[in-house]
Design a protein around this motif. Structure first.
Motif, short mmCIF file in Angstrom:
data_model
loop_
_atom_site.label_atom_id
_atom_site.label_comp_id
_atom_site.label_asym_id
_atom_site.label_seq_id
_atom_site.Cartn_x
_atom_site.Cartn_y
_atom_site.Cartn_z
N PRO A 188 4.73 18.33 0.79
CA PRO A 188 5.04 17.95 -0.58
C PRO A 188 5.02 16.44 -0.83
N HIS A 189 4.91 15.59 0.21
CA HIS A 189 5.00 14.16 -0.01
C HIS A 189 3.66 13.51 -0.31
N LEU A 190 2.62 14.30 -0.56
CA LEU A 190 1.32 13.72 -0.86
C LEU A 190 1.37 12.95 -2.18
N PRO A 191 0.74 11.76 -2.23
CA PRO A 191 0.64 11.05 -3.51
C PRO A 191 -0.17 11.87 -4.50
N GLN A 192 0.01 11.57 -5.77
CA GLN A 192 -0.75 12.21 -6.83
C GLN A 192 -1.74 11.19 -7.41
N LEU A 193 -2.96 11.62 -7.68
CA LEU A 193 -3.93 10.75 -8.34
C LEU A 193 -3.79 10.95 -9.84
N ILE A 194 -3.48 9.86 -10.55
CA ILE A 194 -3.14 9.93 -11.97
C ILE A 194 -4.23 9.25 -12.79
N ASP A 195 -4.68 9.93 -13.84
CA ASP A 195 -5.67 9.36 -14.75
C ASP A 195 -4.97 8.36 -15.68
N ASN B 107 -3.38 5.64 -7.66
CA ASN B 107 -2.63 6.21 -6.55
C ASN B 107 -1.29 5.50 -6.48
N PRO B 108 -0.19 6.15 -6.91
CA PRO B 108 1.11 5.47 -6.94
C PRO B 108 1.81 5.43 -5.58
N GLY B 109 1.19 6.05 -4.57
CA GLY B 109 1.83 6.06 -3.25
C GLY B 109 3.03 6.99 -3.23
N GLY B 110 4.08 6.55 -2.56
CA GLY B 110 5.29 7.36 -2.49
C GLY B 110 5.54 7.99 -1.14
N THR B 111 4.66 7.74 -0.17
CA THR B 111 4.85 8.34 1.16
C THR B 111 5.81 7.54 2.03
N GLY B 112 6.03 6.28 1.68
CA GLY B 112 6.84 5.41 2.53
C GLY B 112 6.05 4.78 3.66
N ASN B 113 4.76 5.12 3.76
CA ASN B 113 3.93 4.53 4.80
C ASN B 113 3.59 3.08 4.47
N HIS B 114 3.35 2.30 5.53
CA HIS B 114 3.04 0.89 5.38
C HIS B 114 1.54 0.66 5.38
N TRP B 115 1.11 -0.58 5.12
CA TRP B 115 -0.30 -0.91 4.97
C TRP B 115 -0.49 -2.40 5.20
N ILE B 116 -1.74 -2.81 5.28
CA ILE B 116 -2.09 -4.22 5.39
C ILE B 116 -3.49 -4.40 4.82
N SER B 117 -3.74 -5.55 4.19
CA SER B 117 -5.01 -5.80 3.52
C SER B 117 -5.54 -7.18 3.88
N PHE B 118 -6.89 -7.28 4.00
CA PHE B 118 -7.51 -8.55 4.40
C PHE B 118 -8.64 -8.92 3.45
N GLN B 119 -8.57 -10.16 2.97
CA GLN B 119 -9.68 -10.78 2.25
C GLN B 119 -10.29 -11.81 3.20
N LEU B 120 -11.55 -11.61 3.58
CA LEU B 120 -12.19 -12.50 4.54
C LEU B 120 -13.08 -13.50 3.82
N GLU B 121 -13.05 -14.76 4.29
CA GLU B 121 -13.88 -15.81 3.71
C GLU B 121 -14.66 -16.49 4.83
N GLY B 122 -15.97 -16.38 4.77
CA GLY B 122 -16.80 -17.02 5.78
C GLY B 122 -16.95 -18.51 5.52
N THR B 123 -17.17 -19.26 6.56
CA THR B 123 -17.48 -20.69 6.45
C THR B 123 -18.83 -20.96 7.10
N LYS B 124 -18.94 -20.67 8.37
CA LYS B 124 -20.23 -20.78 9.04
C LYS B 124 -21.10 -19.57 8.74
N THR B 125 -20.49 -18.43 8.48
CA THR B 125 -21.24 -17.22 8.12
C THR B 125 -21.34 -17.14 6.60
N ASN B 126 -21.90 -16.03 6.08
CA ASN B 126 -21.98 -15.87 4.63
C ASN B 126 -20.58 -15.86 4.04
N ARG B 127 -20.44 -16.46 2.90
CA ARG B 127 -19.11 -16.74 2.34
C ARG B 127 -18.31 -15.48 2.01
N LEU B 128 -19.01 -14.38 1.66
CA LEU B 128 -18.29 -13.14 1.38
C LEU B 128 -17.98 -12.35 2.65
#
Length: 594
Positions: A40-47, A478-499
């Motif tokens: 029952p703890h699955l998140p709901q996808l809301i329009d 996705n409102p979440g609600g599971t209590g699970n944790h997460w982590i997110s990364f935005q990478l920026e190149g300097t010697k490589t392509n910038r994106l």
């Protein structure tokens, strides 16, 4: 897209009967499943489309008498103002009659307001009318200035909008040397030769011209189970594909034939993506082809590719038959460190999960994994692996919708309007169909095409944007609600392509090891958020993060240690973490003058 005459059994679906299709369809739409009930703890996808202020509507002739009217609808997530919040670009395509008359349908760019709403900034940005008949596109950075640009594929070529860094874009297509006179469909930027600049691959579809229209229902290839329908792709000539090498100054040179990726077989190209499938630091190229074998090109280095489609096991299904392939999802759903492929296909077939077994060898694991049966009545399009519940295991999402409106009220085992599908990763190589257990939004039958994935609201939960034909798009929050944790990364190149396209990230949390890479293109003619998101389950910190930057042919490794969960990290090549933000953070767009 599978097309066939009324007298033929559908190619690639031998052995299926109309009765079986009806039974499968009935089972799917009724939610039947032999699997145990979902927790029952699955998140709901809301329009939340209306609440978000999205008022875009895709224009298309409701009768779909010509094949282009069934094939458009890509959607791009792009942080065009670099404020850390994904914005949305919807491509639009007119009815053929409108295009023949020289009139265009307006595409739309919506800026993220950081409060759950979006503002239409199309006119200010100057990207409302890229071409007569837009299809979809991809995000890259052709001049390596760090500002993401937009590539739009069209019936009759491509358009490259360069980001000016001040909220506006400039059409630089001719200036940079991009030439594609055919029907461009899929697109993906990637630094295939490791020189630090984004190259560009374009998959082209069929040879179709607005001044030479095939007559609706006029030939055997314009019939579906005896019903007159649009003509193609069978019976039409395939178009060549293009690889444009970035010259190191933002201009391009066509190297398609020399590189070995020009589509000499005349296949009908749709989805395309760069991804390192054998973990050697070289991005390989996968192309989803409609009613023809799919392509897998191994990157040999030194600017050359080898077609290993059949040898790899990814050209055909397990029966040795080509499918009507449209969309591509890439993900390490098994935690083996190897990326598998999920391909959406035409009805009376099944969507295909190609498990990566290593050494560029794949197995069709669609049926054992549990993702095949529900897809048989549907025509699949946009798709993606994403961690829906932040448990650290990639789940799978696909949107559907037929190409022939004429089947909606016909007794042929399928419908024109079709629901979406969501599969929960069971952590053992199999998936559970939870489409009926995450709310009513994805159960509404629609004619969906593009799908893009990202954390639109910066709350640590992955959302989905779906573009539909014959109506408005859908923003699935996705409102979440599971209590699970997460982590997110935005990478920026300097010697490589910038994106940092092609950069690979491995996240180690105890015994759990997750991997992903920054990709352009994929899904169906669409673009996901370039940030990488990882669910962490109950872990409150990450032990180690290993980043392989895409420079040269070997790449450079960078390691980060002991990072707190539930944070957005900006990592600059060679400098480590340069910014950390919690959920819901906001900052002023980084506009600059030229």
């Amino acid at each position: 897209m599978k097309r066939h005459s009324e007298s033929n059994t559908p190619h690639g679906s031998a052995g299926w009967t109309a009765l079986f299709l009806l039974l499968v369809f009935a089972a799917t739409v009724s939610g039947w499943s032999a699997q145990p009930s979902v927790k029952p703890h699955l998140p709901q996808l809301i329009d939340v489309t209306g609440a978000a202020g999205i008022h875009f509507v895709h224009r298309s002739d409701p009768q779909k008498k010509y094949i282009p009217e069934s094939m458009s609808g890509g959607v791009l997530l792009i942080d065009y103002d670099r404020d850390g919040w994904p914005d949305i670009y919807f491509t639009n395509a007119p009815p053929v009659a409108m295009a023949v008359a020289g009139k265009k349908a307006k595409s739309a760019l919506y800026r993220n307001n950081h409060d759950g709403t979006f503002t239409d900034v199309t006119d200010q940005a100057g990207i409302g009318y890229p071409c007569e008949f837009p299809m979809g596109g991809a995000v890259g950075d052709n001049n390596n200035d760090g500002w993401p640009d937009i590539l739009v594929t069209c019936l009759g070529g491509v358009v490259l909008y360069r980001n000016n860094g001040n909220g506006t874009f400039t059409d630089v297509t001719k200036q940079v040397g991009l030439r594609d006179p055919y029907w461009a469909s899929g697109a993906a930027f990637g630094d295939y030769d490791g020189d630090g600049w984004d190259d560009l691959f374009i998959s082209d579809y069929v040879d179709f011209h607005l001044n030479d229209l095939p007559k609706f229902g006029s030939m055997p290839t314009c019939l579906y189970r005896g019903i007159p329908v649009q003509c193609g792709p069978r019976g039409l000539k395939g178009s060549p594909d293009f690889l444009f090498h970035n010259n190191g100054n933002g201009t391009f040179t066509d190297v398609s034939k020399a590189a070995g990726v020009a589509n000499p077989n005349g296949y009908y190209g749709l989805g395309a993506v760069w991804t390192d499938l054998n973990n050697n630091g070289l991005p390989d190229l996968y192309v989803a082809d409609d009613t023809t074998p799919n392509y897998l090109y191994r990157n040999d280095g030194h600017g050359h590719f080898t077609d290993i489609s059949f040898a790899s096991g990814t050209a055909l299904d397990q029966n040795g038959l080509e499918q009507g392939s449209m969309g591509i999802a890439v993900g390490d759903y098994l935690h083996t460190g190897l990326f598998s492929l999920f391909i959406t296909n035409f009805s009376e077939q099944y969507d295909t999960l190609y498990r990566n077994d290593g050494n560029l060898s794949f197995s069709d694991f669609s049926w054992p994994s549990g993702v095949a049966a529900a897809t048989v009545p549907f025509v699949g399009w946009g798709t993606g692996f994403f961690d829906f519940d932040n448990d650290g295991w990639a789940d799978l999402f696909a949107v559907n919708g037929h190409v022939y409106p004429q089947v909606q009220n016909a007794n042929v085992g399928t419908k024109y309007l079709q629901p979406m599908l969501l599969y929960l990763n069971r952590h053992n190589g199999t998936f559970r169909n939870i489409s009926k257990d995450v709310g009513p939004a994805i159960q509404v039958p629609r004619v969906s095409r593009g799908a893009a994935f990202g954390d639109l609201f910066n709350d640590g939960n992955m959302d989905v944007v779906v573009e539909n034909l014959d109506g408005p798009p859908v923003i699935l929050r996705n409102p979440g609600g599971t209590g699970n944790h997460w982590i997110s990364f935005q990478l920026e190149g300097t010697k490589t392509n910038r994106l940092a396209l092609g950069a690979r990230v491995q996240v180690v949390t105890g015994k759990l090891v997750e991997a992903d890479e920054v990709r352009s293109g994929g899904s169906y003619l669409s673009q996901n958020d370039l940030r990488l998101h990882f669910g962490l389950g109950n872990a409150e910190h990450v032990d180690r993060v290993e980043i392989r930057w895409p420079i040269g042919l070997k790449g450079e490794m960078e390691t980060l240690r002991n990072l707190a969960a539930d944070r957005f990290y900006t990592v600059k090549e060679g400098a480590g973490v340069v910014a950390v933000h919690g959920p819901g953070w906001s900052k002023v767009p980084q506009h600059q003058s030229r």
